[in-house]
Design an enzyme around this catalytic site. Sequence first.
Site, mmCIF file in Angstrom:
data_model
loop_
_atom_site.group_PDB
_atom_site.id
_atom_site.type_symbol
_atom_site.label_atom_id
_atom_site.label_comp_id
_atom_site.label_asym_id
_atom_site.label_seq_id
_atom_site.Cartn_x
_atom_site.Cartn_y
_atom_site.Cartn_z
ATOM 1 N N ALA A 63 0.869 -1.328 -0.081
ATOM 2 C CA ALA A 63 -0.601 0.212 0.076
ATOM 3 C C ALA A 63 1.068 1.731 -0.061
ATOM 4 O O ALA A 63 1.765 1.379 0.589
ATOM 5 C CB ALA A 63 -0.701 0.110 1.370
ATOM 6 N N GLY A 102 0.935 -5.430 0.758
ATOM 7 C CA GLY A 102 -0.554 -5.372 -0.581
ATOM 8 C C GLY A 102 -0.183 -6.079 -1.138
ATOM 9 O O GLY A 102 -0.691 -6.565 -2.190
ATOM 10 N N GLU A 105 -0.176 -9.106 -0.792
ATOM 11 C CA GLU A 105 -1.850 -9.786 -0.364
ATOM 12 C C GLU A 105 -2.972 -9.873 -1.431
ATOM 13 O O GLU A 105 -3.495 -10.444 -1.973
ATOM 14 C CB GLU A 105 -1.950 -9.107 0.182
ATOM 15 C CG GLU A 105 -1.440 -9.196 1.826
ATOM 16 C CD GLU A 105 -2.001 -7.123 3.107
ATOM 17 O OE1 GLU A 105 -2.117 -6.404 2.889
ATOM 18 O OE2 GLU A 105 -2.728 -8.411 3.948
ATOM 19 N N GLU A 125 4.615 -5.720 7.120
ATOM 20 C CA GLU A 125 3.862 -4.281 7.611
ATOM 21 C C GLU A 125 4.337 -3.841 9.377
ATOM 22 O O GLU A 125 4.192 -3.389 10.067
ATOM 23 C CB GLU A 125 2.501 -4.615 7.331
ATOM 24 C CG GLU A 125 1.793 -4.709 6.604
ATOM 25 C CD GLU A 125 1.322 -5.697 5.417
ATOM 26 O OE1 GLU A 125 2.850 -6.205 5.612
ATOM 27 O OE2 GLU A 125 1.317 -5.497 4.576
HETATM 28 C C1 3H9 Z 1 0.194 -2.306 3.193
HETATM 29 O O1 3H9 Z 1 0.795 -3.356 2.209
HETATM 30 C C2 3H9 Z 1 -1.032 -2.320 3.814
HETATM 31 C C3 3H9 Z 1 -1.567 -3.298 3.585
HETATM 32 O O2 3H9 Z 1 -1.347 -5.081 4.225
HETATM 33 C C4 3H9 Z 1 -2.913 -3.662 4.144
HETATM 34 C C5 3H9 Z 1 -3.228 -1.832 3.225
HETATM 35 C C6 3H9 Z 1 -5.134 -1.981 3.736
HETATM 36 N N1 3H9 Z 1 4.155 3.592 -0.076
HETATM 37 O O3 3H9 Z 1 13.473 2.053 0.091
HETATM 38 P P1 3H9 Z 1 13.658 2.452 -0.866
HETATM 39 C C7 3H9 Z 1 9.291 5.054 -1.081
HETATM 40 S S1 3H9 Z 1 2.151 -1.051 4.677
HETATM 41 C C8 3H9 Z 1 5.097 4.795 -0.971
HETATM 42 O O4 3H9 Z 1 15.162 3.548 -1.248
HETATM 43 P P2 3H9 Z 1 14.984 0.373 -1.939
HETATM 44 C C9 3H9 Z 1 10.069 5.153 -0.076
HETATM 45 O O5 3H9 Z 1 9.689 6.111 0.284
HETATM 46 C C10 3H9 Z 1 3.117 -1.398 2.967
HETATM 47 N N2 3H9 Z 1 6.451 5.093 -0.979
HETATM 48 O O6 3H9 Z 1 14.170 2.256 -2.422
HETATM 49 C C11 3H9 Z 1 11.374 6.082 -1.704
HETATM 50 O O7 3H9 Z 1 11.426 7.900 -1.619
HETATM 51 P P3 3H9 Z 1 12.320 8.641 -2.309
HETATM 52 C C12 3H9 Z 1 4.079 -2.769 3.080
HETATM 53 C C13 3H9 Z 1 7.214 3.608 -0.838
HETATM 54 O O8 3H9 Z 1 14.688 -0.158 -3.503
HETATM 55 C C14 3H9 Z 1 11.122 5.224 -3.041
HETATM 56 O O9 3H9 Z 1 10.200 4.399 -2.962
HETATM 57 N N3 3H9 Z 1 5.415 -2.253 2.707
HETATM 58 C C15 3H9 Z 1 6.882 2.412 -1.079
HETATM 59 O O10 3H9 Z 1 15.630 0.653 -1.124
HETATM 60 C C16 3H9 Z 1 12.066 3.918 -2.580
HETATM 61 O O11 3H9 Z 1 12.155 2.943 -1.874
HETATM 62 C C17 3H9 Z 1 6.781 -1.832 2.603
HETATM 63 O O12 3H9 Z 1 6.600 -2.022 4.005
HETATM 64 C C18 3H9 Z 1 5.342 2.660 -0.234
HETATM 65 N N4 3H9 Z 1 4.503 1.055 0.367
HETATM 66 O O13 3H9 Z 1 13.602 -0.320 -1.710
HETATM 67 C C19 3H9 Z 1 7.268 -2.049 1.709
HETATM 68 N N5 3H9 Z 1 7.715 1.665 -0.321
HETATM 69 O O14 3H9 Z 1 12.995 8.396 -3.267
HETATM 70 C C20 3H9 Z 1 8.366 -0.332 2.273
HETATM 71 C C21 3H9 Z 1 8.926 2.082 -1.095
HETATM 72 O O15 3H9 Z 1 11.408 9.752 -2.396
HETATM 73 N N6 3H9 Z 1 9.625 -0.644 1.134
HETATM 74 N N7 3H9 Z 1 8.682 3.819 -1.094
HETATM 75 O O16 3H9 Z 1 13.037 8.667 -0.497
HETATM 76 C C22 3H9 Z 1 10.249 -1.193 0.918
HETATM 77 O O17 3H9 Z 1 10.368 -2.117 1.846
HETATM 78 C C23 3H9 Z 1 11.539 -0.551 0.442
HETATM 79 O O18 3H9 Z 1 11.182 0.434 -0.554
HETATM 80 C C24 3H9 Z 1 11.925 -1.159 -1.433
HETATM 81 C C25 3H9 Z 1 12.503 -1.144 -2.004
HETATM 82 C C26 3H9 Z 1 11.754 -2.748 -0.841
HETATM 83 C C27 3H9 Z 1 10.179 -1.824 -2.104
#
Ligand code: 3H9
Length: 687
Positions: A63, A102, A105, A125
């Site tokens: 999400a 998400g 999911e 999460e």
């Molecule tokens: C969820 O899914 C809830 C659901 O279960 C239920 C819903 C009802 N959203 O980390 P990076 C941005 S909760 C918005 O530097 P990497 C991040 O801020 C979510 N933005 O890259 C950054 O922005 P900026 C569960 C996001 O290659 C840019 O993307 N998911 C999100 O080192 C690059 O990120 C997670 O917890 C997001 N979800 O790593 C996953 N994700 O360039 C969270 C990233 O402006 N994300 N951004 O600074 C990660 O773990 C890492 O970002 C990922 C890439 C491994 C994907």
Amino acid sequence: MTEVLQIEKQAGVGHIIIDSPPVNALGYAVRKGLDDGMDALLADDTVKAIIIRCDGRTFFAGADISEFGKPVRKPDLHGVLAKIEFSAKPVIAALHGTALGGGMELALHCHYRVAADTAAMGLPEVHLGLLPGAAGTQRLPRIVGARKALDMMALGAPVRADEALSLGLVDEVIATDDLVASAQRFAETVIAKAAPLPDIRTRQDKVEADRADPEIFSAFRARHARRFKGFKAPENIIKAVEAAISLPYAQGVEREAELFVELLESKESEAQRHVFFAERATSKIPGLDKSVQPMPVATTGVLGAGTMGRGITLALSAAGYPVTIVDSNAEALDRTMGIIRKTCEGAVAKGRMSPEKAEAQIARITPATDAKAFADCDLVIEAVFEDMDLKTSIFSTLDTIVKPGALLASNTSFLDLDKIAAATKRPQDVIGLHFFSPANIMPLLEIVRGDKTSDAALVTALGLAKRLRKTPVVSGVCDGFIANRAMAPRMAEADRLILEGISPADIDRVCLNYGFPMGPFQMIDLVGLDVIGRNANEKTVRSELVRMGRLGQKQKGGYYDYPAASAPTPSPEAAAVIAEIAAEAGLSQADLDDDGLLMRLLSPVVNEGARILEEGMALRASDIDIALIKGYNWPIYKGGPMLWADQVGLGRIIDTLNAMAADRGPAFTPSPLLVRLQAEGGRLSEQ
Ligand code: 3H9
């Protein structure tokens, strides 16, 4: 068609392709794209099966975290997932990169999943203080069983494609460069077989087996009690999995929704989401031109074989840099090389490193007693005793030895970097790299930008932090920089409170209950009373204890006694010293409950943070939060002092400071920034 959506069709298979950089988060545009794509392909009679895949570096990363707490724009995620799940046409997720939260999911709502061999999937999460709120807590246990589901969700670690295959989370693993063609072939086979579509919601085999074993949950809680302390999300995840095995699917989903909302509205999750974005913001430097190139760093040097020099050498060599470590004292150098070897061997014994890797790391380190060995280094980090005369003389020598164009760094923790830089003819190439002890473990790297430090030097330091896997925080030149400066008032207040009759043990307990892994007095006892504190001439409780040879855990005990084979106990000897100095100081005795104590200890930290911001020493408030989380183990679920101040209310912080100022003078007067923000209803953590 929305901008993020493309549709392709081939041999009866419709492809929904989403491209929403950087990570295909499931924000409004992506949900709309998916919804439109599903509608179009469901209405198209030539399409018999649907593939959902992403362009760019990853499948959906979850999400969109930045949307949490705001009104949800339709279509919401649940609606999109229902459309996928109840599609009469088979839907296949084709995963690459990381399918997270998400995103995973969504894949679990598809009828089939194929994954690139380099892909990973997970429900992280918990790290945001949340739980998988799109039925993940109900679907995952039905596929992998409660035990594995708890591990994946409450610990938040992803699984690689091959493990996902063996767990039954994906149906096929495919060579990454063949993902699209193989997914197409997979879909064509599904169409040809025309078998009933698999349905996770009605699967009972795993949950029935788990129902017979209620110990799963109590054992899991007990095993991870220490790790989960203070966090809210793990317990809600456990409750959601309990619901998955004890309730019918639809009721389980309802329970999940209640538990999700509880977390979404919690302070802990607000703090953890703040930290997520704050961590990523620290390396964004306003005004820094993107075209600035880093200085090449292939070889490194460390001056000083003490504790810091050793830790920095370990950190650099672990990251693959060749390191020349110089100390004029050959014995100290030998000792340090011995400890480095032991540290690497210890990592091997614990299974954290292969013996070959350890040998290679040690082989990258060259000890030398003459600083001339630095001549060809691209980066030299000075880590000697904190003495300005010593440092300026070292830097003027390094200036003549180290090749032009190399970066000269000081690990000083409070001295004026500009004065150090002025001792060289290349102040533009001088920077502060302030590591936290133990430097090979602590994740913070404070980068101190002097008046004349060039942008190239700054970019080089940011790149170094990344390679060392440390979080950089950029600081201006001021006494103590960001982390030590902001944290010093807590120590000063703790020292004051013991003179007002509060015991060190009570102060430590309040800090532990707040979430610090250690209280201030426990920390001093661990580090050594002789190491902490720079006002050695003043008569204080600490200087008296040092005079008595009570140096902490290493010698005779400090604020606590350390009876052999039992836990530390409050020290009557230390209590007598405190009573004597308190009597000399003649302060009125404090009458504070735990909350009052906490406010006294932490409000001055917030005030110092606000001053650091006002003076422009930190780029943003959230950098201060990260510096204290990564450098001082400030609990993540409190979000650091700036976010915590917003959560308790700036008014309460200001009232506490005003009372302290009335009693003890203007050092405690609330900073103008705090006062202004409180009047405007602004948020400190967003400055
Ligand atoms: C969820 O899914 C809830 C659901 O279960 C239920 C819903 C009802 N959203 O980390 P990076 C941005 S909760 C918005 O530097 P990497 C991040 O801020 C979510 N933005 O890259 C950054 O922005 P900026 C569960 C996001 O290659 C840019 O993307 N998911 C999100 O080192 C690059 O990120 C997670 O917890 C997001 N979800 O790593 C996953 N994700 O360039 C969270 C990233 O402006 N994300 N951004 O600074 C990660 O773990 C890492 O970002 C990922 C890439 C491994 C994907």
